[in-house]
Enzyme design. Sequence first.
Site, PDB file in Angstrom:
ATOM      1  N   ASP A   8       0.853  -1.196   0.000  1.00 47.82           N
ATOM      2  CA  ASP A   8       0.000   0.000   0.000  1.00 47.82           C
ATOM      3  C   ASP A   8       0.890   1.247   0.000  1.00 47.82           C
ATOM      4  O   ASP A   8       0.858   2.029   0.923  1.00 47.82           O
ATOM      5  CB  ASP A   8      -0.936   0.005   1.221  1.00 47.82           C
ATOM      6  CG  ASP A   8      -0.191  -0.145   2.546  1.00 47.82           C
ATOM      7  OD1 ASP A   8       0.996  -0.568   2.523  1.00 47.82           O
ATOM      8  OD2 ASP A   8      -0.766   0.166   3.604  1.00 47.82           O
ATOM      9  N   HIS A 238      10.152  -0.462   8.446  1.00 41.44           N
ATOM     10  CA  HIS A 238       9.248  -1.591   8.649  1.00 41.44           C
ATOM     11  C   HIS A 238       9.262  -2.575   7.475  1.00 41.44           C
ATOM     12  O   HIS A 238       9.603  -3.752   7.630  1.00 41.44           O
ATOM     13  CB  HIS A 238       7.813  -1.087   8.840  1.00 41.44           C
ATOM     14  CG  HIS A 238       7.588  -0.276  10.064  1.00 41.44           C
ATOM     15  ND1 HIS A 238       7.742  -0.777  11.337  1.00 41.44           N
ATOM     16  CD2 HIS A 238       7.187   1.015  10.218  1.00 41.44           C
ATOM     17  CE1 HIS A 238       7.457   0.164  12.220  1.00 41.44           C
ATOM     18  NE2 HIS A 238       7.124   1.260  11.566  1.00 41.44           N
TER      19      HIS A 238
END
Length: 303
Positions: A8, A238
């Site tokens: 995303d 991340h």
Amino acid sequence: MKIIIDTDPGVDDAMAIFYAHAAPDIELVGLTTVFGNVWVEQATRNANYLMEFLGADCPVAQGASEPYEITGFKPSAHVHGPEGFGDHVEIETARAPIVESAAEFLVRMARENPGEIVVCAVSPLTNIADAIRLDSDFAANVGRIVIMGGAVDVPGNIRDCAEANIFHDPHAAAEVFASGAKITLVGLDVTMQTLCLREDFTALAEAAPKAGGFLLKISEFYHNFYETVAGKTGCAMHDATAVIAATHMELFTTESSGLTVDLSDTALGKTTRAPSNPPVEICLDIDADAVKARFFDVVARLG
């Protein structure tokens, strides 16, 4: 290793995609997009933009636009900017997504390459759950699912008890953890140890003016969030950490345990050990310096 990134994009998603494109031990065979940091249409545009930017011949398949049961979803514009790439808002691309949906693409690729495809899911898990629902053999056909998500022994980042990717579709995550697929969880337990400083991106931009310069530009907004809202001195790597875990598990310490996702209002999205569920490899510690060094060294090759 053949990898599909479910994404995303997203500042840290862009970092993960750049790394996967540059890494000599990864064959990036597709991107699937989902809501999360941005709306799914923005995610698809951003993924195609990155492929065009990198000159990569890699299909992009658009996926889920909303979670299974949670209503009122809104993108994380305060973290990644209104278009997903910080203050970089002029994002145009001539590329288009393929006709297949994300779930259809995942199912086909796993069926055609049994045991070979690693899916790095660095976003809400709706597409992965959709693939499991679409094909009962998907969990067995896929080689491994590496999930950037969860917070097992540490606090969450969207709620005290929950990490954002799991929280945005906890019902999908619960289905994925119960599927029996071979899963590695790369959550906040390890990714919050990979804080990158502004100086890191400045050095990358000097080594790789085009790719590094782009990441330096879009990371500024991300850094500001971490410093002013999260109270950190750097931004967490991340998603790239999850991609690195796919090929370099020797840099991580893991524990095997079943996992479950809390679906109650008071602890929605909390990931906890559940011995009755199929075992998941949970990353609990990391050689953070080695992971960061590998990321910056590999991406610097892009020029």
